[in-house]
Every structure is written in structure tokens, then in C-alpha cells.
Design an enzyme around this catalytic site. Structure first.
Site, PDB file in Angstrom:
ATOM      1  N   ASP A  90      67.887  70.028  36.979  1.00 44.79           N
ATOM      2  CA  ASP A  90      67.729  69.060  38.067  1.00 44.79           C
ATOM      3  C   ASP A  90      66.253  68.798  38.362  1.00 44.79           C
ATOM      4  O   ASP A  90      65.857  67.665  38.644  1.00 44.79           O
ATOM      5  CB  ASP A  90      68.437  69.551  39.342  1.00 44.79           C
ATOM      6  CG  ASP A  90      69.860  69.015  39.435  1.00 44.79           C
ATOM      7  OD1 ASP A  90      70.439  68.700  38.373  1.00 44.79           O
ATOM      8  OD2 ASP A  90      70.384  68.903  40.556  1.00 44.79           O
ATOM      9  N   ASP A 143      60.604  81.873  36.521  1.00 41.88           N
ATOM     10  CA  ASP A 143      59.670  81.438  37.569  1.00 41.88           C
ATOM     11  C   ASP A 143      58.476  80.707  36.963  1.00 41.88           C
ATOM     12  O   ASP A 143      58.037  79.666  37.466  1.00 41.88           O
ATOM     13  CB  ASP A 143      59.228  82.623  38.446  1.00 41.88           C
ATOM     14  CG  ASP A 143      58.968  83.894  37.655  1.00 41.88           C
ATOM     15  OD1 ASP A 143      59.289  83.930  36.447  1.00 41.88           O
ATOM     16  OD2 ASP A 143      58.436  84.849  38.231  1.00 41.88           O
ATOM     17  N   LYS A 180      64.908  86.042  32.567  1.00 42.54           N
ATOM     18  CA  LYS A 180      64.291  86.860  33.613  1.00 42.54           C
ATOM     19  C   LYS A 180      64.418  88.295  33.122  1.00 42.54           C
ATOM     20  O   LYS A 180      64.936  89.187  33.807  1.00 42.54           O
ATOM     21  CB  LYS A 180      65.017  86.608  34.947  1.00 42.54           C
ATOM     22  CG  LYS A 180      64.335  87.192  36.155  1.00 42.54           C
ATOM     23  CD  LYS A 180      63.087  86.434  36.593  1.00 42.54           C
ATOM     24  CE  LYS A 180      62.420  87.124  37.768  1.00 42.54           C
ATOM     25  NZ  LYS A 180      61.098  86.585  38.093  1.00 42.54           N
ATOM     26  N   TYR A 199      77.913  82.379  37.681  1.00 48.26           N
ATOM     27  CA  TYR A 199      78.828  81.398  38.273  1.00 48.26           C
ATOM     28  C   TYR A 199      80.298  81.738  37.988  1.00 48.26           C
ATOM     29  O   TYR A 199      81.190  81.284  38.681  1.00 48.26           O
ATOM     30  CB  TYR A 199      78.533  79.983  37.757  1.00 48.26           C
ATOM     31  CG  TYR A 199      77.251  79.373  38.291  1.00 48.26           C
ATOM     32  CD1 TYR A 199      76.418  80.088  39.148  1.00 48.26           C
ATOM     33  CD2 TYR A 199      76.873  78.081  37.943  1.00 48.26           C
ATOM     34  CE1 TYR A 199      75.247  79.534  39.634  1.00 48.26           C
ATOM     35  CE2 TYR A 199      75.706  77.528  38.434  1.00 48.26           C
ATOM     36  CZ  TYR A 199      74.891  78.252  39.268  1.00 48.26           C
ATOM     37  OH  TYR A 199      73.733  77.702  39.745  1.00 48.26           O
ATOM     38  N   ASP A 211      70.978  75.206  35.684  1.00 51.26           N
ATOM     39  CA  ASP A 211      71.406  74.324  36.768  1.00 51.26           C
ATOM     40  C   ASP A 211      70.184  73.851  37.555  1.00 51.26           C
ATOM     41  O   ASP A 211      69.984  72.659  37.811  1.00 51.26           O
ATOM     42  CB  ASP A 211      72.356  75.132  37.680  1.00 51.26           C
ATOM     43  CG  ASP A 211      73.043  74.279  38.722  1.00 51.26           C
ATOM     44  OD1 ASP A 211      72.888  73.044  38.690  1.00 51.26           O
ATOM     45  OD2 ASP A 211      73.739  74.855  39.576  1.00 51.26           O
TER      46      ASP A 211
END
Ligand code: NAD
Length: 356
Positions: free
Chosen positions: A250, A222, A190, A135, A246
Site C-alpha cells: 500500500d 523497517d 524481520k 493473518y 500488506d
């Protein structure tokens, strides 16, 4: 113990008023000062994060933040929109650790889209690194590709990167938070595909040496997404990077089905923090006196726990919220048949009453 109170826009002032009321009955030596932020800051001072507000936030030990944003400001240029205030505060206060608990009180199990037996009693904490990763990594932009199959074509690109000290500081926050809970930490990465996250994993393993009483587990993002839906109660504390966090936070929030119930904290290296509900300013219900103030009240409890090291006072607030729910009181967002519908202020008063 100085707190900057930033109510903001929409339902912000209504819900913050309830949290302030709750803090006041605890009879602690708290000094609270209020300032304008978001659309309210822009309307009064021409900027969503007025200089006087930023100064107050810097001076204070903690910030209690309502929410910002209103449709009437949507046509402003991006740098003046209310939402810039929260980004500006995170950056200026170096708030790199975002703590988002996802708790589903058994009384609200019906609010989740998952089966009650999967989620009832859920109590997990997601720690998201907030100021690094893809980001913020540079370079980024759009350019003409100079190699590969699509050479000569335009391409969008971003840079994923994490400095060692950035990973170390979020790792310490996570191990310490796990130490205050069940002593289990899951680091989500990851590492099988991304160099950045192989490095992340290596540093986590190294920092783990300083916390021998904590069990550290590694999980690919994942699989973590899958396990969060399949068996969320198997997790306790999760730590991950900005982008994975992020998305996962959520998803975890939605396991509980009730956005009006979820607090959050964003901390710096010295546990100074900004505390806010996970939801926005809900302009659709602003001024109606029906917003759920519990996420904000629970954010105030997190403030006592993490910035002021007052776990017993934090426990008191959380226990009072549990008792209010057990007594059957519900704001409109969590109301179901057989429970009593109350407004914002009545809900705040009920929490205060349970504290007395
Ligand atoms: P929102 O979270 O404000 O609202 C989504 C839905 O949830 C709405 O129907 C709303 O009525 C309901 N809701 C939210 N909080 C509630 C509460 N406490 N009690 C009862 N119902 C509640 O998200 P949105 O509608 O996408 O955004 C509204 C504004 O908030 C936008 O301007 C957005 O940019 C801003 N926003 C701000 C923050 C922040 O201040 N940190 C975060 C997210 C969105």
C-alpha cells in the site's frame, strides 16, 4: 484460454467493460464468460460468491475481477458482505502469490506526493505471500495470560507461522518474476527479531541456489519501509510475507499517487490467476462514467503475461496505455491543468485505438 469475467459492484462493470473491449481487439482465441459477484451476487443469489460463480472461476484459466462492495450492503452480517467474495476466491483457488506492480509513468509524476525526481519512472514489483503468516496462523483469540508480567490479565494473541513449502513456493514465484525483469530480488524480513522470518531468510537463501543468475538481497522490514520512501527506484522485485507485504504494497502504491492506475495479480502454483485493479468499487463515482479503467486494463495485460504466457501481447497493451497518457488524455482522478479530461469509455476507446 478461458476467462471468468466478474465485474462486481460500483464502478466494477464500467471498468471491466473497457478491459474486455481491449482484450477483444487483440484477436486472441479467448473464451470469456461473465458471472455475478459481490453485492450483485448477493442481490441475485443471496450470497456474495454464488456457487455458479465459484464453479466458473474454478473452471476458468484466469479470473478478471472488477471490484466489490457497496454501502447498501454494509449492514449485512460479515459472511454475506460483498468483500467476502474476494476472500472466498483467494482461498478456494489457492491464490498464494500476490503481485502488485507500482509503476509511475513519467507523465503522471506530478500525481505523487514525493518529489518527481524521486519517483518519476518508478517501476517496481511487490510480491506478497497471501494465504499464510500471522493473518491465518492459529491459535488466535483472547485469553487469560498464564505467565509473564501480566499474568491473570486478559490478552489478545495471534500466531505467526510459515511452513517450509509455503516459503519455497512464494520464493520460486519471486525468483522467476525477477528473472523476467532486472534479475534483482530483495527479500524483506524481520530475521533479527522473529524466528519465523529467520526461517524465511534461510529458505530464501536455499532456493537461491536454483537461480544463480539472480542477485538476492535481504532487508529488514523497517529499513525497507524507509528505503521505499527515500529511494524507491533502487528496488526492482520485492518478496515478503503476508503482513509486511500488506503494509509495504500500500505504501508503494501511494508513491504513484494514482490508485486508478495500479493493477494486481494473485496466482496459484500453476499460474492460474485472479487479476484485479488495486482499488475498490468507488461507490461515490459509480454510474457517472468517470472512473479510470486503466488499472483494470493493465490487470488484463498482467493476465496475458502471467497466466497465458503472452508477454508480447501484454507489452502491446502496456505500450498503448503509455501512448494514451503521452497524448494527454486523463480521467478525472489523474487530471491536471494542460491535459484533456475524458470519461471511462473514451479512455477505453483511446487504448483500443492505440492498439490498432
Ligand atoms: P475505493 O478504492 O473504492 O475508493 C477510494 C477513493 O478512490 C474514492 O474516492 C474513489 O472514488 C477513488 N477511486 C477508486 N478507484 C478509482 C478509479 N478507478 N477511478 C477514479 N477514482 C477511483 O475505496 P473505498 O472507498 O475505501 O471502498 C469502497 C468500497 O470498495 C468498499 O465497499 C470497500 O470494501 C470496497 N473495496 C473492495 C476491494 C476489492 O474489490 N478488491 C478493495 C478495496 C475496497
Amino acid at each position: 484460454m478461458k476467462i471468468a469475467i466478474l465485474p462486481g459492484d460500483g464502478i466494477g462493470p464500467e471498468i471491466i467493460a473497457q478491459a474486455v473491449k481491449v482484450l477483444k481487439v487483440l484477436d486472441l482465441p479467448l473464451e470469456m464468460e461473465t458471472a455475478l459477484v459481490g453485492g450483485a451476487g448477493y442481490a441475485a443469489h443471496g450470497h456474495p460468491l454464488p456457487e455458479s460463480t465459484l464453479k466458473l472461476a474454478k473452471q476458468a484459466d484466469a479470473v478478471l475481477f472488477g471490484a466489490v462492495g457497496d454501502w447498501q450492503y454494509d449492514s449485512l452480517e460479515r459472511s454475506l458482505r460483498p468483500e467476502q467474495a474476494i476472500l472466498g476466491l483467494r482461498k478456494n483457488l489457492n491464490l498464494f502469490a500476490n503481485l502488485r506492480p507500482a509503476i509511475l509513468y513519467p507523465e503522471l509524476a506530478g500525481a505523487s506526493t514525493l518529489k518527481p525526481e524521486i519517483v518519476s519512472g518508478l517501476d517496481i514489483l511487490i510480491i506478497r505471500e497471501l494465504t499464510g503468516d500471522i493473518y491465518f496462523g492459529k491459535p488466535r483469540g483472547v485469553r487469560v495470560a498464564t505467565d509473564g508480567e501480566f499474568v491473570g490479565d486478559r490478552e489478545g494473541f495471534d500466531t505467526m507461522r510459515y511452513a517450509e513449502s509455503e516459503i519455497r513456493r512464494i520464493a520460486h514465484v519471486a525468483f522467476q518474476a525477477a528473472g523476467k525483469r532486472s534479475k534483482r530480488l530483495t527479500s524483506v524480513d524481520k530475521a533479527n527479531v522473529l524466528e519465523t522470518f529467520q526461517f524465511w531468510k534461510d529458505i530464501l537463501i536455499d532456493v537461491h541456489n536454483e537461480y544463480p543468475d539472480i542477485t538476492l538481497e535481504h532487508m529488514y522490514v523497517d529499513n525497507a519501509a524507509m528505503q521505499l520512501i527515500r529511494a524507491p527506484k533502487k528496488f526492482d522485485v520485492i518478496v515478503t510475507g503476508n503482513m509486511f507485504g500488506d503494509i509495504l504494497s500500500d505504501a508503494a502504491a501511494m508513491l504513484t499517487g494514482s490508485i486508478g492506475m495500479l493493477p494486481s495479480a494473485s496466482l496459484d502454483a500453476k499460474n492460474k490467476g485472479l487479476y484485479e485493479p488495486s482499488h475498490g468499487s468507488a461507490p461515490d463515482i459509480a454510474g457517472k462514467g468517470i472512473a479510470n479503467p486503466l488499472a483494470t486494463i493493465l490487470s488484463a495485460a498482467m493476465m496475458l503475461r502471467y497466466t497465458f504466457s503472452l508477454p508480447q501481447e501484454a507489452d502491446r497493451i502496456e505500450a498503448a496505455v503509455k501512448k494514451v497518457l503521452a497524448s494527454g488524455l486523463r480521467t478525472a482522478d489523474i487530471h491536471v491543468e494542460g491535459t484533456t479530461r475524458v470519461g471511462t469509455e473514451e479512455m477505453g476507446n483511446a487504448v483500443v485505438q492505440m492498439l490498432n
